[in-house]
Scaffold this motif. Structure first.
Motif, mmCIF file in Angstrom:
data_model
loop_
_atom_site.group_PDB
_atom_site.id
_atom_site.type_symbol
_atom_site.label_atom_id
_atom_site.label_comp_id
_atom_site.label_asym_id
_atom_site.label_seq_id
_atom_site.Cartn_x
_atom_site.Cartn_y
_atom_site.Cartn_z
ATOM 1 N N ASP A 149 0.832 -1.210 0.000
ATOM 2 C CA ASP A 149 0.000 0.000 0.000
ATOM 3 C C ASP A 149 0.863 1.256 0.000
ATOM 4 O O ASP A 149 0.582 2.220 -0.721
ATOM 5 N N PHE A 150 1.906 1.253 0.834
ATOM 6 C CA PHE A 150 2.792 2.415 0.929
ATOM 7 C C PHE A 150 3.490 2.682 -0.407
ATOM 8 O O PHE A 150 3.477 3.808 -0.908
ATOM 9 N N LEU A 151 4.079 1.629 -0.995
ATOM 10 C CA LEU A 151 4.766 1.801 -2.282
ATOM 11 C C LEU A 151 3.789 2.209 -3.386
ATOM 12 O O LEU A 151 4.096 3.079 -4.207
ATOM 13 N N GLY A 152 2.616 1.585 -3.401
ATOM 14 C CA GLY A 152 1.607 1.929 -4.400
ATOM 15 C C GLY A 152 1.162 3.375 -4.275
ATOM 16 O O GLY A 152 1.004 4.076 -5.286
ATOM 17 N N GLU A 153 0.979 3.823 -3.052
ATOM 18 C CA GLU A 153 0.576 5.213 -2.811
ATOM 19 C C GLU A 153 1.667 6.183 -3.261
ATOM 20 O O GLU A 153 1.380 7.215 -3.879
ATOM 21 N N LEU A 154 2.925 5.858 -2.965
ATOM 22 C CA LEU A 154 4.030 6.714 -3.409
ATOM 23 C C LEU A 154 4.103 6.793 -4.932
ATOM 24 O O LEU A 154 4.321 7.865 -5.495
ATOM 25 N N MET A 155 3.936 5.654 -5.595
ATOM 26 C CA MET A 155 3.986 5.648 -7.060
ATOM 27 C C MET A 155 2.832 6.470 -7.645
ATOM 28 O O MET A 155 3.019 7.199 -8.614
ATOM 29 N N THR A 156 1.656 6.353 -7.035
ATOM 30 C CA THR A 156 0.502 7.108 -7.522
ATOM 31 C C THR A 156 0.686 8.604 -7.270
ATOM 32 O O THR A 156 0.477 9.424 -8.159
ATOM 33 N N THR A 157 1.107 8.946 -6.063
ATOM 34 C CA THR A 157 1.238 10.345 -5.685
ATOM 35 C C THR A 157 2.397 11.038 -6.397
ATOM 36 O O THR A 157 2.228 12.127 -6.948
ATOM 37 N N GLU A 158 3.558 10.414 -6.383
ATOM 38 C CA GLU A 158 4.754 11.070 -6.893
ATOM 39 C C GLU A 158 4.951 10.908 -8.400
ATOM 40 O O GLU A 158 5.555 11.771 -9.036
ATOM 41 N N PHE A 159 4.490 9.776 -8.968
ATOM 42 C CA PHE A 159 4.743 9.507 -10.379
ATOM 43 C C PHE A 159 3.472 9.350 -11.203
ATOM 44 O O PHE A 159 3.550 8.989 -12.374
ATOM 45 N N ASP A 160 2.316 9.587 -10.595
ATOM 46 C CA ASP A 160 1.037 9.477 -11.299
ATOM 47 C C ASP A 160 0.955 8.133 -12.034
ATOM 48 O O ASP A 160 0.558 8.063 -13.186
ATOM 49 N N THR A 161 1.385 7.065 -11.333
ATOM 50 C CA THR A 161 1.479 5.740 -11.926
ATOM 51 C C THR A 161 0.789 4.720 -11.035
ATOM 52 O O THR A 161 1.072 4.641 -9.849
ATOM 53 N N VAL A 162 -0.112 3.957 -11.621
ATOM 54 C CA VAL A 162 -0.755 2.849 -10.921
ATOM 55 C C VAL A 162 -0.042 1.581 -11.370
ATOM 56 O O VAL A 162 -0.023 1.261 -12.551
ATOM 57 N N VAL A 163 0.564 0.878 -10.426
ATOM 58 C CA VAL A 163 1.345 -0.315 -10.748
ATOM 59 C C VAL A 163 0.416 -1.518 -10.759
ATOM 60 O O VAL A 163 -0.110 -1.914 -9.726
ATOM 61 N N GLU A 164 0.217 -2.087 -11.958
ATOM 62 C CA GLU A 164 -0.688 -3.226 -12.105
ATOM 63 C C GLU A 164 -0.003 -4.400 -12.795
ATOM 64 O O GLU A 164 -0.659 -5.276 -13.319
ATOM 65 N N ASP A 165 1.324 -4.414 -12.800
ATOM 66 C CA ASP A 165 2.048 -5.469 -13.509
ATOM 67 C C ASP A 165 2.426 -6.647 -12.617
ATOM 68 O O ASP A 165 3.115 -7.558 -13.056
ATOM 69 N N GLY A 166 1.991 -6.633 -11.373
ATOM 70 C CA GLY A 166 2.291 -7.727 -10.453
ATOM 71 C C GLY A 166 3.635 -7.580 -9.758
ATOM 72 O O GLY A 166 4.017 -8.434 -8.964
ATOM 73 N N SER A 167 4.357 -6.506 -10.031
ATOM 74 C CA SER A 167 5.684 -6.330 -9.437
ATOM 75 C C SER A 167 5.637 -5.743 -8.031
ATOM 76 O O SER A 167 6.594 -5.894 -7.268
ATOM 77 N N LEU A 168 4.549 -5.099 -7.674
ATOM 78 C CA LEU A 168 4.450 -4.466 -6.357
ATOM 79 C C LEU A 168 4.614 -5.468 -5.210
ATOM 80 O O LEU A 168 5.404 -5.221 -4.292
ATOM 81 N N PRO A 169 3.942 -6.622 -5.235
ATOM 82 C CA PRO A 169 4.157 -7.597 -4.161
ATOM 83 C C PRO A 169 5.586 -8.150 -4.139
ATOM 84 O O PRO A 169 6.136 -8.401 -3.065
#
Length: 192
Positions: free
Chosen positions: A68-88
């Motif tokens: 959640d923390f990494l996903g939020e940072l990517m969304t907030t700072e890079f306007d990027t939603v990570v959906e490639d399965g790499s976040l876990p």
């Protein structure tokens, strides 16, 4: 742990965090394409320190909290939603590193960091032109672009194409010619 040893462990943990983030293709693509604005590279460097500090401040985190923390940072700072399965995967790497840090296992931290650095690939994404786009002016096309992702590791290149998402129910997504009016608007009709 003595103060010097604790500081050395913190430096090893920080180096591991940065290596994991630098090897993360989603972050590489976001930085390379400036998704974080003109300061994307600086944001990526800041991200390493922010993640390190987050772990130090929150010692007993679950994997989902890290994701959640990494996903939020990517969304907030890079306007990027990570959906490639790499976040876990990245979250798991970071959590494992933090456990080694907590146990004072510097050798395991160094081994993980060097392993990540050896496997690190350079990932690039370039838009692909479809036949339809070459016939029509780019300003007139309002569609999802395909991206060609190229990963390079030790001189080897791997090319792959990320397919466009397909609608789940083709009948519900079909737009009839008569529903498109002259000025480019589309009439949306209720299902019967």
């Amino acid at each position: 742990m003595m103060a010097g040893a604790a500081e050395d462990m913190r430096l090893l943990f920080g180096a591991g965090v940065r290596a994991a983030l630098e090897a993360w293709p989603a972050l590489q693509i976001a930085v390379e394409n400036g998704f974080g604005g003109v300061h994307s590279q600086e944001k990526a460097e800041w991200l390493g320190g922010a993640v390190e500090d987050y772990f130090i401040a929150n010692a007993d985190m679950e994997l989902e909290e890290i994701e959640d923390f990494l996903g939020e940072l990517m969304t907030t700072e890079f306007d990027t939603v990570v959906e490639d399965g790499s976040l876990p995967q990245v979250s798991q790497q970071l959590q494992t590193m933090f456990h080694h840090f907590q146990k004072g296992d510097g050798a395991a931290l160094q081994e993980m960091t060097s392993h990540i650095n050896q496997k690190k690939c350079k990932v690039t994404a370039t838009p692909l032109k479809t036949a339809k786009e070459t016939d029509v002016a780019e300003d007139d096309v309002d569609s999802v672009e395909e991206m060609e992702v190229t990963a390079t590791n030790d001189g080897a290149t791997t090319d792959g194409v990320c397919p466009q998402p397909q609608p789940s129910d083709p009948d519900s997504q079909t737009i009839k010619e008569e529903d498109i009016v002259e000025d480019g608007w589309t009439i949306v009709r209720r299902k019967k």
